[in-house]
Design a protein around this motif. Structure first.
Motif, short mmCIF file in Angstrom:
data_model
loop_
_atom_site.label_atom_id
_atom_site.label_comp_id
_atom_site.label_asym_id
_atom_site.label_seq_id
_atom_site.Cartn_x
_atom_site.Cartn_y
_atom_site.Cartn_z
N MET A 111 -3.80 4.37 -0.78
CA MET A 111 -4.87 4.36 0.22
C MET A 111 -5.62 5.67 0.21
SD MET A 111 -3.26 2.70 3.60
CE MET A 111 -3.46 0.98 3.96
N SER A 152 -5.12 5.96 5.04
CA SER A 152 -3.74 6.44 5.08
C SER A 152 -3.40 6.96 6.48
CB SER A 152 -3.56 7.53 4.03
OG SER A 152 -2.32 8.15 4.18
N TYR A 160 0.82 -1.21 0.00
CA TYR A 160 0.00 0.00 0.00
C TYR A 160 0.85 1.25 0.00
CZ TYR A 160 -3.68 -3.26 0.96
OH TYR A 160 -4.54 -4.30 0.84
N ARG A 204 -9.24 -8.01 -0.01
CA ARG A 204 -7.85 -7.73 0.38
C ARG A 204 -7.39 -8.63 1.51
NH1 ARG A 204 -7.74 -1.15 0.57
NH2 ARG A 204 -7.83 -0.85 -1.68
N ARG A 228 1.92 -0.80 -5.77
CA ARG A 228 1.28 -0.54 -4.49
C ARG A 228 -0.05 0.18 -4.68
NH1 ARG A 228 6.56 -0.58 -2.68
NH2 ARG A 228 6.98 1.42 -3.64
#
Lengths: 545, 333
Positions: A278, A283, A80, A179, A275
């Motif tokens: 987010m 985040s 991410y 995920r 990646r």
């Protein structure tokens, strides 16, 4: 005969190192058989039950905490993109520079009854003060040890995740797996040898730890070994306890290799993972999580050390420190070169044969990591004494010089001991990288008439370079932090920073110990930071597949 | 090939710590920490031109090192803390008896081995310390009294793994017997206000902060802490004054059987027991000089005088294993 040697070359190489490594352990095990029965009965009845209980709690606690921390951090920073990711990805290894025993005296100092935190709570909110939990307890030790060694799992998991390639993950997502579902059903299982390798380091480090647990006065197997020695002056009872440690480790190793057999973890069609970016809220949480962990495991300890250093600087600083630092680095380099040499040879001979006896023998070589340093050193002393007698006998024939010892009290001994103790830390990254080498690559090489030693230097070494560098840095940092073996076997004038820390802390002089401790941390930061720049090298990864 | 032989030879040259026996050199294995002893070594070097080479370590470890080095050892002197450790050295037969008039004059007999194989060089008293806000001096009596129910949840102790506590309990066994000692230690454990600490300094800090009201520590830890922070509500109480007296211990030294410089080693220990060195030896750590002609540090003097136990310290070693077992049985961690 020559044929026989040729066929079993790998086995023989492993066996050679195994004998070298196992012999001090054998000295321990053998003296365990002559245990004084009276002392042993006492230990069994009054001491052992608590030791077993405490050790099991500690191991389970530390393994699960480091697994959660290490895997989650590696997952976030590998897959991410969030605010601060590129920095966290580099600095999350830094806690490795702080020895667990230093972390322990910092946190007990901060959080115990007389420490600043509880004192502040008592003076401002006296009503809730009694609810403050006792830090010197199982959870306290687990937390402190986990904070200082979770980077092993983080490091190994990250390198597993990164070398995985995106095809697997895309395949999973194309099957509409979420995920988290992808994480638990594809990502983690695919990175299993890495995560396992990291957890095994954690397991062994925890089992062998003496410094941290003794600050907490938390009794484990290792403190039991020391107690039998220092309290009863019974090396044989100590050895008997230590041999239980060795047995546990071997058992774990053998079950591990049994389950790992015939699994292949290389992927086809490597392509770096892109990646996922987010959103703001996610985040924020990712940033917060990384900050808290990094703050507790690095920022807080370093600030405490700096604070103490300021108050004790004038008393403690002298030119002596240059020597201490020099000794620490020289011993670190010597030990690392030796350890990694053995690690590469062993990993290679183990990998290319893959037969069971070679596997078992190389596992034996790795058991030293779980041995408390002092126990290993005692075994080593026995060997040195014996070798010296033999060597002096030989020299005496030629010269008749009044030599009192050839190995004893020399620098030869320390690198050997470091190798025995830290081989696992160097071996695991090398070996994990080797599982990525496909067997078809060897076949291709063989068709091109590249075999044997050439195969190692021309094809394998360049491919496992990353593993070698990772291993070297881990081993180097471990040796810098190492205290008991150095304390016991160093020659005159070879005091290290860790020895100095021991001298001061054992007198309860925490503030004065801050100067050698912060020096050690700073010296360890440099190689650790350089480790994170390894990830940038893409060239070698492309070859896989 | 030639090259590799050369490399091997060079590395042997570099790595082999070859120490030839020279008259102007003494090798000391010391469990007393470097920062408490270095100045004295340097002073002796300056005054007598004898170079002192030393290595520090834990007592049991140094002992093992000497044992495995056997007759090849370079060490001349073993310097360690706690008579228990010195007694162990005697048991392993590594110390040589020394006949010295100077040592006999300077060191009272209960501070040295009955057969003169080791000599105490500084005295440390292990006694009661209390929080002056919470405890009246009149309420304190003896080590045994700390087992009384009135101290429930008020006592703080250091771990039983520390040799100082092992010696204290061993000396209790020597004076009041095993049964009574078991009762005492059991009482201590029930009275604990927190799990045992890993250091005396921590015990002192916790008493000052009010976690408990009384504890047992070596006085020099008290001295060091008060020097740093004179306002702490702590004071020393001399235990067992109506009885056997305060439990004392020594740090001391012995000369090794296999020493190649025995005469020089004796001279050095004699020098350590004399006035000048005694002052430095004791003051560096706020301990008591073993030589009665030397006065303790001015700060130490303010704690007052006390009656000390005169049971020979060899007992502490003899009964150490029994003491450890006893503490295990009553659950003193």
């Amino acid at each position: 005969m020559l044929q026989l040697i040729n066929n079993n070359r790998n086995f023989i190489v492993s066996l050679f190192f195994a004998v070298m490594i196992i012999s001090p352990v054998m000295v321990i095990l053998l003296s365990g058989f002559q245990a004084e029965i009276e002392i042993w009965t006492h230990i069994k009845q009054y001491v052992l039950p608590d030791l077993v209980k405490n050790t099991v709690i500690l191991i389970i606690g530390v393994l699960s905490t480091t697994a959660v921390l290490g895997i989650s951090l590696a997952w976030l920073t590998s897959f991410y993109d969030f605010f601060g990711r590129s920095i966290f990805h580099r600095i999350l290894l830094l806690p490795l520079a702080i020895p667990a025993y230093v972390m322990a005296f910092i946190y007990t100092g901060l959080l115990d009854f007389s420490g600043p935190v509880q004192t502040f709570i008592r003076s401002t909110m006296p009503s809730i003060a009694p609810c403050f939990p006792q830090i010197r307890s199982a959870w306290g030790v687990i937390a402190v040890i986990s904070l200082s060694i979770f980077p092993y799992v983080y490091l190994m998991a990250s390198s597993g995740f990164r070398s995985m390639g995106k095809s697997m993950i895309e395949a999973s997502q194309s099957l509409h797996a979420g995920r988290l579902s992808t994480l638990f059903r594809v990502t983690i299982p695919m990175a299993r040898p890495w995560i396992f390798g990291g957890l095994i380091l954690v397991f062994m480090e925890t089992l062998a730890d003496f410094g941290a647990v003794s600050v907490f006065n938390y009794d484990t197997f290792t403190t039991g070994v020391y107690k039998a020695w220092y309290g009863f002056f019974s090396i044989s009872a100590a050895s008997q306890l230590a041999s239980i440690l060795v047995a546990i480790v071997l058992f774990i190793f053998l079950t591990e290799s049994y389950f790992k057999k015939k699994q292949q973890f290389f992927t086809k069609g490597y392509e770096a993972v892109t990646r996922i970016k987010m959103n703001r809220i996610r985040s924020f949480f990712a940033f917060g999580f990384c900050s808290i962990i990094f703050g507790l495991s690095f920022i807080v300890p370093v600030f405490q050390l700096l604070f103490w250093t300021i108050t004790s600087f004038k008393v403690e600083i002298d030119v002596h420190y240059v020597t201490l630092l020099k000794n620490t680095i020289v011993l670190g380099v010597l030990g690392t070169v030796f350890t990694m040499g053995v690690a590469i040879i062993l990993a290679y001979s183990n990998r290319s044969m893959g037969d069971i006896k070679t596997g078992i023998v190389s596992k034996l070589c790795l058991s030293g990591y779980a041995l408390p340093g002092t126990v290993l050193a005692v075994g080593m002393m026995g060997i040195i004494a014996w070798l010296d007698k033999t060597l002096i006998g030989m020299v005496g024939i030629f010269g008749g010089y009044p030599i009192s010892g050839i190995l004893k009290g020399t620098l030869w001994v320390l690198p050997i001991c470091y190798m025995i103790r830290f081989l696992t830390a160097g071996y695991n990254p090398v070996f994990s990288n080797m599982t990525r080498l496909t067997s078809s690559m060897d076949e291709a090489a063989r068709i091109m008439k590249v075999t044997g030693f050439k195969l190692l230097t021309k094809i394998h070494l360049p491919l496992i370079r990353r593993g070698i560098i990772t291993g070297s840095i881990l081993v180097f940092v471990e040796i810098m932090k190492e205290m008991p073996v150095t304390l016991m076997l160093r020659p005159f004038g070879w005091d290290t920073l860790a020895v100095k820390i021991f001298e001061l802390t054992s007198e309860g002089e925490w503030e004065r110990a801050a100067l050698p401790a912060i020096t050690l941390v700073l010296a360890g930061m440099i190689p650790i930071i350089s480790l994170t720049f390894l990830g940038r090298n893409k060239k070698q990864n492309v070859i896989t597949g | 090939m030639k090259q590799s032989v050369f490399i091997v030879l060079i590395s042997i040259f570099i790595f082999t710590g070859y120490a030839a026996a020279s008259e102007k050199e003494l090798v000391v294995y010391t469990a007393r920490k470097e920062h408490l002893i270095k100045d004295l070594f340097e002073k002796y070097e300056k005054e007598h031109g004898v170079k002192i080479i030393y290595i520090t370590g834990k007592a049991a470890v140094l002992l093992q090192r000497i044992l495995s080095e056997g007759s090849g050892t370079n060490a001349d002197i073993l310097l360690t803390v706690d008579a228990g450790n010195l007694w162990q050295a005697v048991q392993k037969d590594i110390l040589v008896p020394v006949e010295s008039k100077i040592l006999k004059e300077n060191i009272p007999s209960h501070y040295r081995d009955p057969e003169n194989r080791w000599f105490g060089l500084s005295v440390r008293a292990r006694t009661i310390v209390y929080n002056t806000n919470a405890v009246k001096k009149a309420d304190l009596h003896s080590y045994e009294d700390l087992a009384d129910a009135k101290w429930k949840n008020r006592l703080l102790l250091r771990t039983s793994k520390k040799v100082y506590n092992q010696s204290l309990v061993a000396m209790l066994i020597a004076t009041v017997g095993e049964d009574r000692t078991t009762k005492i230690v059991k009482g201590w454990v029930t009275n604990l206000a927190a799990p045992p600490y890993s250091s005396d300094t921590k015990v002192l800090e916790a008493i000052a902060a009010g976690q408990g009201d009384v504890g047992i520590v070596n006085t020099y830890y008290y001295g060091r802490l008060m020097k740093k922070n004179p306002d702490l509500p702590l004071a020393i109480f001399w235990a067992d004054q109506d009885d056997k007296g305060v439990h004392v211990n020594v740090s001391g030294a012995g000369i090794l059987n296999h020493s190649k410089n025995k005469e020089e080693a004796v001279r050095f220990i004699e020098w350590l027991s004399a006035k000048d060195a005694q002052k430095i030896f004791a003051d560096a750590n706020m301990e008591y000089p073993v030589n009665t002609q030397v006065a303790p540090h001015a700060d130490v003097k303010t704690w007052g005088t006390f009656k000390e136990s005169t049971v020979n310290l060899a007992k502490a070693g003899q009964l150490q294993a029994d003491a450890v077992k006893l503490m295990d049985k009553v659950g003193y961690k």
